[in-house]
Design a protein around this motif. Structure first.
Motif, short mmCIF file in Angstrom:
data_model
loop_
_atom_site.label_atom_id
_atom_site.label_comp_id
_atom_site.label_asym_id
_atom_site.label_seq_id
_atom_site.Cartn_x
_atom_site.Cartn_y
_atom_site.Cartn_z
N UNK A 214 -47.17 -38.72 -30.87
CA UNK A 214 -47.55 -36.76 -30.67
C UNK A 214 -47.34 -36.64 -29.32
N UNK A 215 -47.68 -37.61 -28.02
CA UNK A 215 -47.56 -36.54 -26.87
C UNK A 215 -46.07 -37.08 -26.36
N UNK A 216 -45.44 -37.31 -26.68
CA UNK A 216 -44.36 -37.80 -25.61
C UNK A 216 -42.98 -36.88 -26.29
N UNK A 217 -43.22 -37.52 -28.23
CA UNK A 217 -41.99 -36.37 -29.04
C UNK A 217 -42.86 -35.10 -30.04
N UNK A 218 -44.12 -35.01 -29.87
CA UNK A 218 -44.64 -34.06 -30.21
C UNK A 218 -44.45 -33.93 -31.81
N UNK A 219 -44.43 -35.33 -32.44
CA UNK A 219 -44.54 -35.71 -34.27
C UNK A 219 -45.08 -35.17 -34.45
N UNK A 220 -45.55 -34.28 -35.37
CA UNK A 220 -46.21 -34.13 -37.10
C UNK A 220 -47.18 -35.00 -37.23
N UNK A 221 -47.70 -34.81 -37.81
CA UNK A 221 -49.06 -36.16 -37.68
C UNK A 221 -48.62 -37.26 -38.90
N UNK A 222 -47.67 -37.18 -39.86
CA UNK A 222 -47.30 -37.86 -40.46
C UNK A 222 -46.56 -38.99 -39.98
N UNK A 223 -45.56 -38.68 -38.95
CA UNK A 223 -44.70 -39.29 -38.53
C UNK A 223 -45.11 -40.06 -37.49
N UNK B 235 -41.32 -48.14 -44.26
CA UNK B 235 -39.56 -47.91 -44.40
C UNK B 235 -40.15 -47.16 -46.02
N UNK B 236 -40.30 -48.40 -46.65
CA UNK B 236 -40.76 -47.76 -48.84
C UNK B 236 -41.27 -46.34 -48.35
N UNK B 237 -42.91 -46.76 -47.29
CA UNK B 237 -43.62 -45.65 -47.21
C UNK B 237 -43.45 -44.42 -46.94
N UNK B 238 -42.09 -44.18 -45.69
CA UNK B 238 -41.93 -43.71 -45.10
C UNK B 238 -40.28 -42.62 -46.34
N UNK B 239 -40.49 -43.39 -47.29
CA UNK B 239 -39.35 -42.57 -48.10
C UNK B 239 -40.48 -42.17 -49.28
N UNK B 240 -41.49 -42.32 -49.64
CA UNK B 240 -42.22 -42.58 -50.63
C UNK B 240 -42.38 -41.41 -50.72
N UNK B 241 -42.95 -40.46 -49.07
CA UNK B 241 -43.66 -39.61 -48.90
C UNK B 241 -42.40 -38.78 -48.30
N UNK B 242 -41.43 -39.11 -47.97
CA UNK B 242 -40.43 -37.69 -47.75
C UNK B 242 -40.56 -37.70 -46.15
N UNK B 243 -40.75 -39.16 -45.27
CA UNK B 243 -41.32 -38.49 -44.01
C UNK B 243 -41.35 -39.45 -43.35
N UNK B 244 -39.93 -39.67 -41.96
CA UNK B 244 -39.38 -40.42 -40.81
C UNK B 244 -38.79 -41.46 -41.55
N UNK B 245 -38.25 -41.15 -43.17
CA UNK B 245 -37.07 -42.52 -42.94
C UNK B 245 -36.02 -43.11 -42.26
N UNK B 246 -35.57 -41.88 -41.74
CA UNK B 246 -34.24 -42.44 -40.89
C UNK B 246 -34.62 -43.26 -39.29
N UNK B 247 -35.73 -42.75 -39.55
CA UNK B 247 -36.27 -43.72 -37.81
C UNK B 247 -36.68 -44.76 -38.03
N UNK B 248 -37.31 -44.84 -39.28
CA UNK B 248 -38.13 -45.79 -39.23
C UNK B 248 -37.41 -47.17 -39.85
N UNK B 249 -35.66 -46.57 -40.99
CA UNK B 249 -35.17 -47.76 -41.12
C UNK B 249 -34.30 -47.94 -39.57
N UNK B 250 -34.24 -47.43 -38.35
CA UNK B 250 -33.15 -47.72 -37.90
C UNK B 250 -34.82 -48.76 -36.46
#
Length: 311
Positions: free
Chosen positions: A85-94, A274-289
């Motif tokens: 949150x502090x370094x990348x200003x990500x939203x709560x879900x990410x 990745x499964x959770x990220x894909x299910x919620x439509x949040x942060x899936x690509x970076x989670x898989x990486x």
């Protein structure tokens, strides 16, 4: 050290085989779900059931171990999510997925067979306890928080029911309950059941590792590698250190279980992120990486740590 590399490198080579087979289209993408079904619903439950059924109940109900794993894991989760949150200003879900990724080890598919190869059958109980603690005390709250982040005016009872239903029907949870019941009532496994679960359980490791590689080959690659590096570093560096601190310094648990726990924490990020990220439509690509990067780096980091700690 050479002996440990002899044990660990074939496991990572199996992941490489799955990756190469999928990339070369020798193993079709349509076959991955079927292989996962075999591992998740048959081989892994058989491995877990047999391991618990043959252990004393007192060895299974190790509350200090469970508490130490949960406290260390949540410390890493909170630190990583806060930094995101502090370094990348990500939203709560990410940020929540950053925290979960830094804490969630690939115990089911990779850790169980590898730790059993290093320590023998006695590694099964601490590995399973760590995995169940993650499922109950980390993954379940994360999914609930993601539901809140996605829809603050949603229905909490509906969300709670989905989470409870998913947990209660999880094949590994059912295997733990069945194996724990056999241990509690001191039931001796009939010879055919013992032979069947042993045969089926042996297939868990090779099939699971091959499936990991095949799945990684099809994962999307994301940019913004600073975020990926944070999640991977949290998993491979912070998590083992935190578990070492809580296990050895706070709870003073016996050496072998502490070692198994530290190595379980040093495993790469679990695919469930990745499964959770894909299910919620949040942060899936970076989670898989992050999963791909942590798995590649763990070839060296896990093997070196195992060489230092394993017998």
């Amino acid at each position: 050290m050479d002996t440990v590399f002899t044990v660990t490198l074939p496991f990572f080579a199996l992941i490489g085989c799955g990756y190469a087979a999928a990339r070369l289209r020798a193993f079709p993408e349509a076959g991955i779900p079927g292989l996962n079904v075999f591992v998740w619903y048959f081989a892994l439950p058989a491995l877990v059931f047999r391991a618990l059924a043959l252990r004393p109940l007192a060895e299974i109900l190790d509350m200090p171990y469970i508490a130490a794993w949960a406290i260390g894991g949540w410390a890493v989760y909170i630190v990583t999510a806060t930094l995101a949150r502090l370094l990348f200003k990500l939203p709560l879900g990410a940020a929540l997925l950053q925290g979960q990724g830094a804490e969630l080890s690939n115990i089911g598919y990779m850790g169980l067979p590898m730790l059993i190869a290093l320590f023998g059958e006695q590694a099964t109980v601490p590995a399973v306890l760590a995995m169940l603690t993650d499922m109950v005390l980390v993954q379940t709250p994360t999914m609930a928080l993601l539901e809140v982040a996605r829809s603050r005016d949603g229905h909490p009872l509906s969300t709670a029911w989905k989470v409870i239903k998913g947990f209660a029907t999880n094949p590994l949870v059912l295997a733990v309950v069945a194996g724990g019941a056999v241990a509690a009532f001191r039931i001796e496994l009939p010879a055919p059941v013992n032979a069947f679960t042993e045969l089926l359980g042996r297939a868990a490791g090779p099939c699971a590792l091959f499936a990991i590689g095949a799945k990684l080959a099809g994962q999307p690659i994301a940019h913004r590698f600073g975020e990926v590096a944070l999640m991977a570093a949290g998993k491979l560096v912070l998590h083992p250190l935190a578990i070492l601190a809580t296990m050895a310094l706070t709870f003073g648990l016996e050496a072998e279980r502490t070692t198994i726990a530290v190595l379980a924490a040093a495993l790469p990020i679990g695919g469930n992120v990745f499964v959770v990220a894909q299910s919620f439509g949040i942060y899936a690509a970076r989670s898989s990486t992050a999963i791909l990067v942590s798995t590649a780096v763990a070839v060296v980091t896990f093997s070196v740590l195992a060489g230092l700690l394993a017998p």
